[in-house]
Design a protein around this motif. Sequence first.
Motif, short mmCIF file in Angstrom:
data_model
loop_
_atom_site.label_atom_id
_atom_site.label_comp_id
_atom_site.label_asym_id
_atom_site.label_seq_id
_atom_site.Cartn_x
_atom_site.Cartn_y
_atom_site.Cartn_z
N UNK A 64 0.90 -1.33 -0.14
CA UNK A 64 0.11 0.02 0.12
C UNK A 64 0.95 1.14 -0.02
N UNK A 65 1.88 1.33 0.93
CA UNK A 65 2.73 2.41 0.92
C UNK A 65 3.51 2.70 -0.53
N UNK A 66 4.14 1.81 -0.89
CA UNK A 66 4.61 1.70 -2.27
C UNK A 66 3.75 2.10 -3.40
N UNK A 67 2.52 1.58 -3.40
CA UNK A 67 1.42 1.98 -4.34
C UNK A 67 1.26 3.54 -4.21
N UNK A 68 1.23 3.91 -2.97
CA UNK A 68 0.75 5.32 -2.83
C UNK A 68 1.79 6.27 -3.30
N UNK A 69 3.15 5.80 -3.28
CA UNK A 69 4.14 6.78 -3.86
C UNK A 69 3.87 6.85 -5.43
N UNK A 70 3.36 5.86 -5.95
CA UNK A 70 3.23 5.93 -7.47
C UNK A 70 1.51 6.36 -7.66
N UNK A 71 1.07 6.79 -6.81
CA UNK A 71 -0.44 7.35 -7.12
C UNK A 71 -1.28 6.35 -7.44
N UNK A 72 -1.18 5.20 -6.68
CA UNK A 72 -2.03 3.89 -7.04
C UNK A 72 -2.56 3.48 -5.94
N UNK A 73 -3.56 2.73 -5.95
CA UNK A 73 -4.30 1.98 -4.77
C UNK A 73 -4.71 0.40 -5.23
N UNK A 74 -4.54 -0.18 -4.11
CA UNK A 74 -4.82 -1.58 -4.56
C UNK A 74 -6.03 -2.19 -3.82
N UNK A 75 -6.41 -3.50 -4.17
CA UNK A 75 -7.57 -4.16 -3.40
C UNK A 75 -6.50 -5.09 -2.53
N UNK A 76 -6.41 -4.40 -1.12
CA UNK A 76 -5.62 -4.91 -0.27
C UNK A 76 -6.30 -5.60 1.10
N UNK A 77 -5.49 -6.42 2.07
CA UNK A 77 -6.28 -6.67 3.35
C UNK A 77 -6.26 -5.50 4.17
N UNK A 78 -6.99 -5.81 5.43
CA UNK A 78 -7.46 -4.78 6.32
C UNK A 78 -6.22 -4.46 7.22
N UNK A 79 -5.32 -5.60 7.43
CA UNK A 79 -4.18 -5.67 8.55
C UNK A 79 -3.05 -5.46 7.83
N UNK A 80 -2.11 -4.52 8.22
CA UNK A 80 -0.66 -4.39 7.29
C UNK A 80 0.10 -5.61 7.55
#
Length: 582
Positions: free
Chosen positions: A202-218
């Motif tokens: 999620x963090x690396x996607x955010x740096x590229x202005x992206x969002x993923x369908x990911x799990x609730x817990x880190x």
Amino acid sequence: MLCTVLQLLDHAITTLAHSHSQCKSTPGSHTWPSSHEWDRLNNSISGRLLQPPPPGAVCHPSQPTYDPSLCPSVVAGWNTSKWQSDDPISSMGNNFNNDTCLPDPNVPCSGEGYPVYVVNATCADDVKKGVDFARQHNIRLIVKGTGHDYLGRSVAPNSLSIWTLHISGLSFQDGFQPKGCKFSIDGAAVTAAAGTQMLEIDYKAHLKNLTIVGGGAGTVGVGGYLTGGGHSAFSSTYGLAADQVLEMEIVTPGGEILIINECQNADLFWATRGGGGSTFGVITSVTFKAYPSMPIITATGLLAASPGTDAFWDVFAKVLSQCPAWDDQGIMNYGFVARNFSGQFGLTAPVDAYVAYFIMPVLHPENTTDSFTAAINKVFDEATAGAPIEFQRAVSPQTYPDFWAWYNVNNGPLDAGYDQYLGSRLLDEKALTHNLTALAEAFRAATPLGGVTSVYLVGGHGVINAKPRGGSNAVNSAWRKAYVHSVIGVGWEPFDEAEKAKQTDLLNNVYTEALRKLAPDMGAYVNEAYTYEPNFQQTFWGTNYPRLLEIKRKVDPHDVFWCHPCVGNERWKEVDNMLCKV
């Protein structure tokens, strides 16, 4: 007389030997590999074979690894999923290793509930060598990614474990061509190695202005999450995590390292997207879709009344019945209903309460905090109109620049190191809207006194209308009708067998059963459910189970992989600490 005793003893030994020949190999048996053979495996994977001590052993004077200087840090980390993830053999639930070595010197400690050896894999070839070794020596084989596992599939006694946490790598692509395909798939894609966890993605996607369908817990890892289906804050918009998968690399039970996608090994590609982990092989990397970032509106909603009143449950049912309508507006939520609840939101006196994090991706310019708040308040207004009791109410909206800004501080749950079982049910529109009296009664019965029942609006149109690559996947067919995923948890203190039996009975025969009766034609989400769910094949996979079983028998005819509750496990059972043929 002596001859008779000797004959009986000889018969017992023969019977035991025969029964053991029908079981997976265990330490001390004649089929268990020699130290020389384990050394050869270790050398073949560059010294990455581990024989870990019990994780709580540093706190026990009787254990060889006792270290009073290290014990406080183990105690401090034990109840966090991060610590459990970083340990090679530990997992979230103590009960799944039978509480065999807690970091408490006042209770027994042994390694009986844990794997004997661990392949600390860093690549697919390490995994292959571990799988080959287990197959050749008939050793029980398990897989641990992060240990974020509510059903106990990532730990087992007398086993060899494949630990994938250190298979690392994360990359992003603009467009993706699956191997062996003559076409490319437009849009952003992410390739994540098996050890990658959601917080990093999620963090690396955010740096590229992206969002993923990911799990609730880190601390959720990609392997078990995706193979179970994977619900998300974005599921009601884009579908389940399994619906996003474009390609996987997998090590099969036969030791093959395969690329699977819609163009090659299509049956395995279908099965691993929803068919459950630790079953068809070990996923070493996965490529899945990503989406452009967008602002996120959230709101914390509270609706509470004095405990023990019928009116609360009637009002709650009216609120819950609006989930399909909320879904139509692009609203999802992580909510829970609680009986005799206090201690949050400034509540000092106990209440019955519905509390929810509502989340709305801003897909349209007209979505604002005002319109979002109005949509929630409208439902609260209509539900409480004419109620014979007074309700406390609050809706607090907030806007974030992207999903990461919210997720970074709100991901979870991140607790671990407890004794617990979960129960769950997927609820469709019929269950939520057809009979509100039945809905109210079901949740009153399903909610423990002093406890909570989760009601996650994570299904809906995004899941129902999902179009996974290849036309379909093995995700439970009940998900394709579901709006709400409802979860109940029960816990008990270690070694309290009477309380464990009581809570397990309540979970299965009262709480979860109330939801089964409310939605008898539905099922449950395999990653968050009761480990011993009756008729689990139908409950977790619905109409997909026959095809999944056929693929399992084809790809793993000798049951190299076995877990419960998992596809194709019917030919074996656990007998004490052994896994034996039925």
